[in-house]
Design a protein around this motif. Structure first.
Motif, mmCIF file in Angstrom:
data_model
loop_
_atom_site.group_PDB
_atom_site.id
_atom_site.type_symbol
_atom_site.label_atom_id
_atom_site.label_comp_id
_atom_site.label_asym_id
_atom_site.label_seq_id
_atom_site.Cartn_x
_atom_site.Cartn_y
_atom_site.Cartn_z
ATOM 1 N N ARG A 99 0.836 -1.197 0.000
ATOM 2 C CA ARG A 99 0.000 0.000 0.000
ATOM 3 C C ARG A 99 0.881 1.261 0.000
ATOM 4 N NH1 ARG A 99 -2.254 -2.306 4.902
ATOM 5 N NH2 ARG A 99 -0.674 -3.823 4.297
ATOM 6 N N ILE A 100 0.405 2.286 -0.689
ATOM 7 C CA ILE A 100 1.173 3.529 -0.809
ATOM 8 C C ILE A 100 0.433 4.640 -0.052
ATOM 9 C CG2 ILE A 100 2.209 5.219 -2.385
ATOM 10 C CD1 ILE A 100 3.362 2.347 -2.691
ATOM 11 N N THR A 151 14.536 2.796 -3.777
ATOM 12 C CA THR A 151 14.604 2.235 -2.418
ATOM 13 C C THR A 151 13.397 1.342 -2.104
ATOM 14 O OG1 THR A 151 13.612 4.238 -1.474
ATOM 15 C CG2 THR A 151 16.011 4.127 -1.518
ATOM 16 N N ALA A 152 12.277 1.571 -2.783
ATOM 17 C CA ALA A 152 11.057 0.804 -2.488
ATOM 18 C C ALA A 152 11.258 -0.714 -2.569
ATOM 19 C CB ALA A 152 9.911 1.260 -3.394
ATOM 20 N N PRO A 153 11.878 -1.242 -3.647
ATOM 21 C CA PRO A 153 12.033 -2.711 -3.710
ATOM 22 C C PRO A 153 12.835 -3.271 -2.542
ATOM 23 C CG PRO A 153 12.618 -1.687 -5.816
ATOM 24 C CD PRO A 153 12.424 -0.574 -4.838
ATOM 25 N N ALA A 192 -0.353 9.515 -10.543
ATOM 26 C CA ALA A 192 -0.722 8.097 -10.704
ATOM 27 C C ALA A 192 0.503 7.272 -11.113
ATOM 28 C CB ALA A 192 -1.840 7.956 -11.736
ATOM 29 N N ASP A 193 1.287 7.799 -12.054
ATOM 30 C CA ASP A 193 2.510 7.086 -12.486
ATOM 31 C C ASP A 193 3.508 6.992 -11.337
ATOM 32 O OD1 ASP A 193 1.521 6.826 -14.995
ATOM 33 O OD2 ASP A 193 2.726 8.450 -15.875
ATOM 34 N N LEU A 251 6.169 3.169 -7.345
ATOM 35 C CA LEU A 251 6.569 2.743 -6.004
ATOM 36 C C LEU A 251 6.072 1.342 -5.685
ATOM 37 C CD1 LEU A 251 5.836 6.062 -4.106
ATOM 38 C CD2 LEU A 251 8.092 5.102 -4.619
ATOM 39 N N ARG A 252 5.005 0.920 -6.352
ATOM 40 C CA ARG A 252 4.472 -0.435 -6.076
ATOM 41 C C ARG A 252 5.378 -1.519 -6.635
ATOM 42 N NH1 ARG A 252 -0.640 0.341 -4.056
ATOM 43 N NH2 ARG A 252 -1.757 2.113 -4.930
ATOM 44 N N GLY A 253 6.281 -1.118 -7.528
ATOM 45 C CA GLY A 253 7.237 -2.063 -8.078
ATOM 46 C C GLY A 253 6.643 -3.003 -9.091
#
Ligand code: DX5
Ligand code: ZN
Length: 221
Positions: A8-9, A185-187, A212-213, A218-220
């Motif tokens: 979740r973001i 860094t997210a992954p 949106a992009d 960030l969701r990878g």
């Protein structure tokens, strides 16, 4: 075995345009934000000032997504009721904000909202060992709190340790990270076990048509 929660973001509105905060919240809601992350700072616990409960109350009209209120204030307890009345769904307090974390969590739970606990970079994960049964969310700070746009501190072992503690607890507890979260860094934090990513700079960069992009990146996937 329990299914892993989806990522979740939680865009931090600290990086929004404060001159049009309502419009910004509507825009991130439409862009796919899962939570609206609201950074409350008091110029005392952290060296910066942001907004209080009246601003949260006004923003409540702009989105039905969970309001994830990150309190960087001390004392915390006297203001919890105001933020709940303003429409907070999750209230997160810092371990370092006072001597009575257990009481703070009791106060948040008694007010009927989800209780989060946040740890500054230097604070060991063992500091929340004895309140695990009370928390719905653990927030690992990957910068020193107070400002957006800082560099990520790679506390990946700490995130992994928090994930182990959540597994041992055996129920749904969000594992949130906050500070320096980008598509790079997210992954790493996701691999370490985080499932809620707070991001300010990385979501709000390049204007509303990119939100949106930016969230998707960030969701990878
Ligand atoms: C820092 C705040 C963060 C901050 C993150 O004290 O808690 O939520 O806005 O900003 P970025 O994503 O720019 O590091
Ligand atoms: Zn925050």
């Amino acid at each position: 075995m329990r299914k892993t929660s989806p990522i979740r973001i939680a865009p931090s509105i600290l990086s929004a345009d404060f001159a049009k905060l309502g419009t910004e919240v509507v825009a991130i809601d439409k862009a796919g934000a899962d939570y609206i992350h609201i950074d409350v700072m008091d110029g005392h616990f952290v060296p910066n000032l942001t907004f209080g409960a009246p601003v949260v109350k006004s923003l409540r009209k702009c989105s039905r997504k969970p309001f994830d209120v990150h309190l960087m204030i001390t004392p915390v307890d006297p203001l919890i009721g105001d933020f709940v009345a303003a429409g907070a769904d999750i209230i997160t307090a810092h371990v370092e904000a006072g001597p009575h974390l257990h009481r703070t969590l009791q106060t948040i739970k008694a007010a009927g909202v989800k209780a989060g606990v946040s740890l500054n970079p230097h604070t060991p994960i063992s500091s929340i060992q004895h309140v695990m049964d009370m928390v719905d969310l653990i927030l690992i700070m990957t910068v020193n709190p107070g400002f957006g746009g800082q560099s990520f501190i790679p506390l990946l072992d700490k995130i992994a340790d928090a994930r182990k503690m959540i597994k041992a607890e055996g129920r749904q507890i969000d594992l949130q990270v906050d500070g320096g979260i980008t598509p790079e860094t997210a992954p790493k934090v996701i691999a370490a076990g985080a499932d809620v990513l707070v991001a300010g700079t990385a979501v709000f960069k390049d204007g509303p048509e990119k939100y949106a992009d930016n969230i998707k990146a960030l969701r990878g996937k």
